[in-house]
Design an enzyme around this catalytic site. Structure first.
Site, PDB file in Angstrom:
ATOM      1  N   TYR A 237       0.600  -1.314  -0.100  1.00 44.65           N
ATOM      2  CA  TYR A 237       0.024   0.292  -0.233  1.00 44.65           C
ATOM      3  C   TYR A 237       0.782   0.995  -0.255  1.00 44.65           C
ATOM      4  O   TYR A 237       0.335   2.255   0.047  1.00 44.65           O
ATOM      5  CB  TYR A 237      -1.189   0.285   0.623  1.00 44.65           C
ATOM      6  N   HIS A 396     -17.753 -10.494  -9.299  1.00 45.47           N
ATOM      7  CA  HIS A 396     -16.970 -10.213  -8.395  1.00 45.47           C
ATOM      8  C   HIS A 396     -15.715 -10.713  -9.533  1.00 45.47           C
ATOM      9  O   HIS A 396     -14.317 -10.018  -9.693  1.00 45.47           O
ATOM     10  CB  HIS A 396     -16.480 -10.430  -6.934  1.00 45.47           C
ATOM     11  N   GLU A 397     -15.261 -12.049  -9.445  1.00 40.26           N
ATOM     12  CA  GLU A 397     -14.226 -12.691  -9.765  1.00 40.26           C
ATOM     13  C   GLU A 397     -14.218 -12.343 -11.225  1.00 40.26           C
ATOM     14  O   GLU A 397     -13.055 -12.203 -11.954  1.00 40.26           O
ATOM     15  CB  GLU A 397     -15.066 -13.873 -10.300  1.00 40.26           C
ATOM     16  N   ARG A 797     -74.991 -52.671  37.187  1.00 35.85           N
ATOM     17  CA  ARG A 797     -74.196 -52.948  36.720  1.00 35.85           C
ATOM     18  C   ARG A 797     -73.875 -54.298  36.818  1.00 35.85           C
ATOM     19  O   ARG A 797     -72.247 -54.295  36.053  1.00 35.85           O
ATOM     20  CB  ARG A 797     -72.936 -53.285  38.572  1.00 35.85           C
ATOM     21  N   TYR A 835     -53.251 -29.764  31.360  1.00 34.99           N
ATOM     22  CA  TYR A 835     -53.523 -28.212  31.619  1.00 34.99           C
ATOM     23  C   TYR A 835     -52.485 -28.342  31.969  1.00 34.99           C
ATOM     24  O   TYR A 835     -51.707 -26.739  32.743  1.00 34.99           O
ATOM     25  CB  TYR A 835     -54.340 -29.202  33.046  1.00 34.99           C
ATOM     26  N   HIS A 998     -71.605 -25.194  25.797  1.00 37.30           N
ATOM     27  CA  HIS A 998     -70.374 -25.817  25.201  1.00 37.30           C
ATOM     28  C   HIS A 998     -70.822 -25.285  23.521  1.00 37.30           C
ATOM     29  O   HIS A 998     -69.933 -24.910  22.705  1.00 37.30           O
ATOM     30  CB  HIS A 998     -70.758 -27.993  24.395  1.00 37.30           C
ATOM     31  N   GLU A1022     -66.096 -27.081  29.956  1.00 36.88           N
ATOM     32  CA  GLU A1022     -67.784 -27.783  31.322  1.00 36.88           C
ATOM     33  C   GLU A1022     -68.062 -26.579  31.145  1.00 36.88           C
ATOM     34  O   GLU A1022     -69.207 -26.638  32.215  1.00 36.88           O
ATOM     35  CB  GLU A1022     -66.937 -28.804  31.452  1.00 36.88           C
ATOM     36  N   ARG A1100     -63.480 -44.815  46.742  1.00 36.39           N
ATOM     37  CA  ARG A1100     -65.192 -44.673  46.714  1.00 36.39           C
ATOM     38  C   ARG A1100     -65.769 -44.180  48.474  1.00 36.39           C
ATOM     39  O   ARG A1100     -66.914 -43.020  48.453  1.00 36.39           O
ATOM     40  CB  ARG A1100     -66.519 -45.481  46.126  1.00 36.39           C
ATOM     41  N   HIS A1124     -68.324 -42.598  31.008  1.00 39.27           N
ATOM     42  CA  HIS A1124     -66.521 -41.879  30.488  1.00 39.27           C
ATOM     43  C   HIS A1124     -66.307 -42.742  30.498  1.00 39.27           C
ATOM     44  O   HIS A1124     -64.468 -42.706  30.626  1.00 39.27           O
ATOM     45  CB  HIS A1124     -66.671 -40.508  31.725  1.00 39.27           C
TER      46      HIS A1124
END
Length: 1314
Positions: A237, A396-397, A797, A835, A998, A1022, A1100, A1124
């Site tokens: 330079y 560039h190249e 049952r 949850y 719902h 619910e 229960r 359920h």
């Protein structure tokens, strides 16, 4: 940059192996040096300026020959890295060095004393160049060592590969694989792996070689009179103040870089979050789109200021238009020729390597331009890819090649740039024009040119990511090397100082711990190749000075960044003069002729970027950004599951496309499934079940397909919360993860269990059969006959539970397998995950404990009332209550025995059933009233489609249906239905509001992605209808419906009302808590199939204080008698809903302006309450439930306080009443069971009597009694003994002492999600 690309580390060989191989090569004895042809030796010349002219001419012709041969050998090696080519290249290099040595020494000998006095400045420059020998100064053995070191370093860099963890068959080269990953991946972990592996596999083996190379290079250049190699590099330079000039330029540009850095850091923070980006610290080096963080334009998509403006990255357009590599170079050539500059010669097109070979050759992929010094052969070597970035590199190249063409007729020592920065700048000057939107439009890569401020800012920001981001890197690389060459940075501090400079100037940090075993500088091509780098910093200043001058020459008017010098022959002629000068004149002169100034100056660059500089400053000030990195020592943590998880996709754009496709396809399939499910539930036939199973299979296949695809995404650092949440949900494939055969088996089990439940009935011997709905339910609700209730309770049952038991263990096994395959410990763990709370079980336990005292007081009071009705034979005031006496098949709610327990029987009746029947209410009227309640709040009315398609009462055409009340979303945004075998009574009026809750939820979130069309948690869904039911149940509201004669208001009336509510709400709490306590323990294995029923009754007893009215055994399966359980519907949602509905009620009453006791609140017609409710429902599942809770209640937690507040007057009354009667709270005599001897009375509807399990005419029974009296007494004794024994075993079982764990919730309605 003619040397500004990079390549990646060796796959199978480790860094240490490469190191030892390299050292071994260096220790081998050098091969004999080839001899220089005598004809190429210098002759005799006089030691004067004339002799120097003759010397230079002779040198030129010989040098062309030697350099050509050396360059051919180097090209052969770089394009086919074999041992043979390496040997030939080293031989050719030795010949060149011998040539340089003899001619250089001759030049020193003849002209060193007089060259400064030469009148011909060009000649002086030629001689000065020839006399610098460099490595040729070294003795032959050391010269050979030097060459071998360079070849080995280049080989390590260019042939190294990175292999995936534990996958040596999958390895990546730097070009194109690693470069593509760094450019396009947004996966923090994958980027980190690519970055770390490349730096390790290249840097570690290079370090000892580089130490030796540095020593030899310094030794060589010191003999040319330089203090070290760095001093030699700076001499190009020709400026004594060069370093000070560079420092001044850097500081002039630093504010622009700091603003760009702060802006980009903020954008990366949005993408990667606090974990990986510190807004006051350096940026991790692997996140900026480039292996070396030298240019950042590859992350433009993440930082684009105005994303809605046209995309300025034309890569996709290039691909779509079929651009190939040759076309890219032809386009670049045409730019040069449009300015009147030279086309590429035929040799260029015939001999260049423009793409990476596909024949397996190892090549040096780093882009480079080659001059073969025969004035006709010029080539480019580049592993070109079809991208916009590579289009700039091509220009560039080709700029280098154009330089070669223009100065090819100069003498060999002058065939170079005016300084090294000039050579790098030329192609980039043209690239500044090529990249403008105007030019991209001209060459067909941009549809239109937008001339507005936002488009300009987008363009300039993109250019800044390439140009401004590079400046500190272009500056620091040789700052570090100059320190290495001078000894200021010894080998023991190579890496420390490298990262010191990179943090100081670039504000980046290593993303993983680095130490002195690493050599991260070596991961950049120019370090092992020995290519000076400050040329690029200089060129980035010069190119803008050139651009400004050429634009002026081309007559451009307007902002500098909009200039395109394409087709300007005036600009071409000016540029040509610079190129033709080569190294023949001082660069300061050439620069002055070009730009009017002889100094490097950043003003043109600052002018070019001025609009974006101002914009960046404004943005950073607005965001309060810190300029710089005061927390410079901060480092990011390692990602979880690193490096195993690097293959996961982290591109959010790709994730968004995936989510859109999933949502679109899921809506169609879920609608089809819901229709098939509806058809089955409203007409249970074999054909309907087959269709349902087929649809189920399609849904499962869809779930499996998209769940598998979803698992390929790493969402941990997604900044789009919605996409992140959807993908995490889709990743849970539920049952679809099962192998096909097991999935089919699982679906069949579920269908068989639910069908068994739904079509079951119990029959008298006379053939009269009773279904659960409405027959058995009505008997349990209205009968007060102990034996009749017992027969119904037991028969249900026996019929249902025992039939389901054989199926249940396999169901549990497959449910657990589903959970395991989805990453959960067991089925219960999977259910609880809905949850999103790690403390769910503890939270629910706490809620239960808060409410237990109220339940115990209610239990004691009800037990006393039942004792009054049934006597001590059936009720023990210190024991549990027989489970069949509480008005409900499962003793879950007790409101049907209100007549037995009413605190003040003389007070007005609170049950509206009688009035509903008298007034001719119908099921449709019940639902119309519920719809009216919702609309009175400003909420949505149900559509006509709802009324046309819902099944609101049990069909009278003999169809078997699933009577269990349920609300249905058909996922098309308009079809919502209810299925309920509604009876005209107050209980079903409440249930209708629940179901309509719902439906309202469905309608409010219908525009969300299907994945979010759920409650915030299952309990929310619910709770919504039940919240309204709390208002509907008030005497005030029932009076407004003309169902009660008065609004009430007295104390006795209030206590009666709260008692009735407590029989529904408080009685339900322990039941809703225990069902999933039992199932979770079944899933986790602590309850085995051998003790299903025993543990059921233990729970229960423990929570509800109930006992079976007859002995139960393990052949019974009493959990299966509750819908359920066979229907696979989690139950803890109901516990949760019963808690939160009171929290919602309290909040809505507050919004409605209610004053007074909470139990008297009626939110009917309150638009304020309605808006609060609607806003909560609109969220669906899009945010964690605590956020929805906070929206409606003002705080994020579940709490029993609202429920306790609601029932406070009743609680005080119950406590007082129980104390007055000396009631026992709890059931200390838990082993007690009711008298099992049955009174032989007639059963209604049959006229027969029960005798020893047979149903006979009354006369037959009386005869049988006398004949079998003795046997009957014996049987009674045996039965009592067996009962006592069974319950002794049960009550002393370990489960009574087991701590329970679990969640639950509200008013039960089955939700039909896919």
């Amino acid at each position: 940059m003619g040397a500004a690309s990079g390549q990646r580390g060796q796959g199978p060989p480790s860094p240490l192996l490469l190191l030892w191989l390299s050292l071994l090569l260096l220790l081998l004895p050098p091969s004999p040096a080839p001899a220089l042809d005598p004809g190429l030796q210098p002759g005799n010349f006089s030691a004067d300026e004339i002799g120097a002219h003759l010397f230079a001419e002779s040198y030129n012709s010989s040098a062309e020959q030697v350099i050509f041969q050396s360059t051919v050998a180097s090209w052969a090696y770089d394009t086919n890295m074999t041992e043979e080519n390496a040997r030939l290249q080293e031989e050719a290099e030795l010949i060149w060095q011998e040539f340089a040595e003899v001619w250089g020494k001759k030049a020193k000998e003849l002209f060193d004393a007089i060259r400064q006095n030469f009148t011909d400045s060009k000649l002086r420059r030629v001689i000065e160049t020839i006399r610098t020998l460099g490595p040729a100064n070294l003795p032959l053995a050391r010269r050979q060592q030097y060459n071998s070191l360079q070849n080995n370093m280049n080989r390590i860099y260019s042939t190294s590969k990175v292999c995936l963890p534990n996958k040596t068959a999958t390895c990546w080269s730097l070009e194109p694989e690693l470069t593509n990953i760094l450019a396009s991946s947004r996966s923090y972990a994958k980027l980190l792996f690519a970055w770390e592996s490349w730096h390790d596999v290249v840097g570690i083996p290079l370090k000892p070689l580089y130490q030796d190379f540095t020593a030899l290079s310094n030794e060589a250049y010191k003999q040319d009179g330089f203090s070290d190699t760095g001093a030699y590099w700076r001499s190009a330079y020709d400026s004594p103040s060069f370093e000070e000039t560079l420092e001044h330029l850097y500081h002039q540009l630093e504010p622009l870089y700091l603003n760009l850095h702060a802006y980009v850091r903020r954008a990366l923070h949005r993408r990667y979050g606090d974990k990986y980006i510190n807004l006051r610290g350096p940026i991790p080096a692997h996140l900026l789109g480039d292996m070396w963080a030298q240019s950042w334009d590859n992350i433009y998509d993440m930082v684009v200021p105005f994303p809605n403006k046209p995309n300025l990255d034309v890569t996709n357009t290039m691909v779509q238009k079929g651009w190939n590599v040759t076309h890219m170079f032809r386009v670049a050539e045409e730019f040069f020729t449009s300015m009147g500059l030279s086309p590429m010669p035929p040799e260029f097109w015939a001999e260049s390597m423009l793409e990476k070979p596909t024949d397996g050759r190892e090549v040096v992929c780093h882009a480079s331009a080659w001059d073969f010094f025969n004035r006709k052969d010029f080539r480019i070597k580049q592993c070109t890819r079809i991208t916009m970035e590579q289009l700039s590199t091509v220009h560039h190249e080709m700029g280098h090649v154009q330089y070669y063409l223009q100065y090819k007729d100069l003498t060999v020592p002058l065939r170079r740039g005016a300084n090294p920065g000039f050579h790098e700048a030329i192609g980039d000057v043209l690239a500044l024009s090529v990249s403008t939107p105007a030019h991209l439009h001209k060459i067909g890569l941009l549809d239109r040119v937008a001339n507005d401020l936002e488009s300009d800012i987008n363009y300039l920001l993109k250019m800044a990511l390439e140009k401004i981001a590079f400046l500190p890197f272009g500056y620091l690389v040789d700052q570090w090397r100059w320190g290495v060459f001078s000894g200021h940075t010894p080998p023991s501090r190579y890496n420390f100082d490298w990262w010191y400079f990179r943090t100081k100037y670039q504000g980046i940090c290593p993303p993983v711990v680095r130490n002195e075993t690493h050599f991260d500088a070596g991961a950049k091509f120019h370090i092992p190749s020995g290519t000076p780098y400050i040329r690029y910093f200089v060129s980035f200043i010069l190119q803008f000075q050139f651009h400004q001058a050429l634009c002026k020459e081309a007559g451009h008017q307007g902002p500098l960044h909009q200039c395109d010098i394409y087709q300007s022959t005036q600009a071409g002629a000016k540029l040509q003069r610079v190129l033709q000068a080569g190294y023949s004149r001082p660069w300061q002169e050439v620069l002055k002729e070009m730009v009017g100034s002889d100094t490097l100056d950043a003003q043109a660059l600052l002018e070019y970027f001025q609009p974006v500089i101002r914009w960046l400053q404004e943005q950073n000030q607005r965001n309060g950004e810190v300029l710089g990195w005061p927390e410079y020592q901060w480092r990011p943590p390692l990602p979880d599951n690193y490096p195993e998880g690097i293959d996961l996709v982290t591109d959010e754009t790709e994730a968004e496309r995936f989510v859109e496709e999933y949502d679109r396809t899921a809506r169609v399939l879920w609608n089809e499934y819901a229709e098939a499910n509806w058809q089955y539930n409203t007409n249970i036939t074999l054909e309907a079940s087959k269709i349902l199973l087929q649809k189920n299979k399609k849904v499962a296949n869809h779930t499996l397909k998209y769940g598998t695809l979803a698992k390929k995404f790493d969402v941990s650092n997604f900044q789009n919360y919605t996409i992140k949440r959807i993908i995490k949900k889709v990743q849970n494939m539920d049952r679809a993860v099962l192998p096909p055969k097991e999935l089919e088996e699982y679906n069949q089990i579920l269908m068989d269990m639910e069908t068994t439940y739904s079509i079951a009935n119990v029959c008298y011997l006379n053939g009269t059969c009773l279904h659960l709905e409405p027959d058995l339910t009505n008997v349990m609700a209205t009968s007060r006959k102990y034996e009749e209730l017992l027969w119904v309770w037991k028969s249900w049952r026996d019929k249902v539970g025992r039939a389901i038991l054989p199926l249940f263990p396999k169901y549990v096994e497959l449910s657990n397998k589903i959970a395991h395959l989805n990453g959960y410990a067991d089925g219960g763990d999977s259910w609880r995950s809905s949850y999103e709370s790690k403390s769910l079980e503890q939270d629910l336990e706490q809620l239960y404990q808060e409410l237990q005292p109220l339940y115990l007081n209610l239990h004691a009071y009800v037990r006393r009332s039942l004792h009054r009705h049934y006597g001590s034979q059936h009720i023990n005031l210190d024991g549990p209550i027989p489970a069949h006496l509480l008005g409900n098949m499962w003793a879950q709610t007790w409101s049907n025995i209100y007549d037995l327990v009413a605190p003040f029987p003389s007070a007005p009746n609170l049950d509206a059933t009688e009035a509903m029947i008298k007034q001719g209410w119908t099921p449709r009227r019940i639902f119309k009233e519920a719809d009216d309640f919702f609309t009175s709040l400003g909420l949505l009315p149900v559509s006509e489609e709802f009324w046309n398609k819902s099944m609101l009462e049990k069909p009278g055409d003999g169809r078997e249906v699933v009577c269990h009340a349920s609300a249905w979303d058909f996922y098309n945004g308009k079809d919502f239905r209810i299925k309920q075998c509604t009876s005209v009574n107050m209980e079903d009026l409440v249930i209708a509001h629940h179901e309509m809750g719902h439906i309202q939820y469905f309608m409010q979130y219908k525009d969300l992605p299907v994945t979010f069309r759920e409650g915030a948690n299952p309990g929310f869904h619910e709770a919504i209808g039940d919240v309204l039911a709390l208002s509907v149940s008030t005497p005030k509201h029932l009076h407004s419906l003309n169902l009660l004669s008065s609004e009430g208001g007295g104390y006795e009336h209030d206590i009666n009302f709260l008692m009735k509510m407590a029989l529904d709400k408080i009685a339900f709490i322990p039941f809703s808590y225990l069902i999933d306590q039992w199932r979770w323990r079944v899933f986790d294995g602590s309850i085995t199939k051998e003790n299903y029923n025993q543990e059921w009754w233990s729970l229960r007893l423990k929570y509800q204080g109930l006992c079976p009215p007859v002995p139960r055994s393990q052949d019974d399966f009493d959990p299966g008698s509750k819908f359920h359980v066979p229907a696979n519907v989690p139950y803890i949602r109901y516990f949760v809903s019963f808690i939160i509905q009171f929290q919602f009620h309290e909040a809505l009453c507050r919004a409605a302006g209610h004053t007074g006791p909470l139990h008297k609140c009626d939110i009917y017609q309150s638009k304020e309450a309605g808006k609060l409710l609607a806003d909560t429902m609109k969220m669906g599942y899009s945010k964690p439930w605590p956020e929805a809770m906070k929206l409606i209640t003002g705080q994020p937690n579940m709490s029993a306080s609202a429920m306790m507040n609601y029932f406070k007057p009743l609680t005080e009354w119950l406590v007082t009443e129980n104390r007055r009667h000396g009631e026992t709270l709890g059931w200390p005599e838990y082993n007690w069971t009711p008298n099992t001897a049955r009174s032989e009375g007639p059963f209604p509807e049959s006229g027969r009597v029960n005798f020893l399990g047979m149903y006979l005419e009354p006369q037959q029974a009386r005869v049988g009694q006398w004949v079998l009296l003795f046997l009957g007494v014996s049987l009674l004794v045996a039965t009592l003994g067996l009962t006592h024994r069974l319950f002794s075993i049960r009550q002393h079982g370990h489960s009574l002492h087991r701590p329970h764990r679990g969640p639950q919730f509200g008013s039960e309605v089955e939700l039909r999600h896919s």
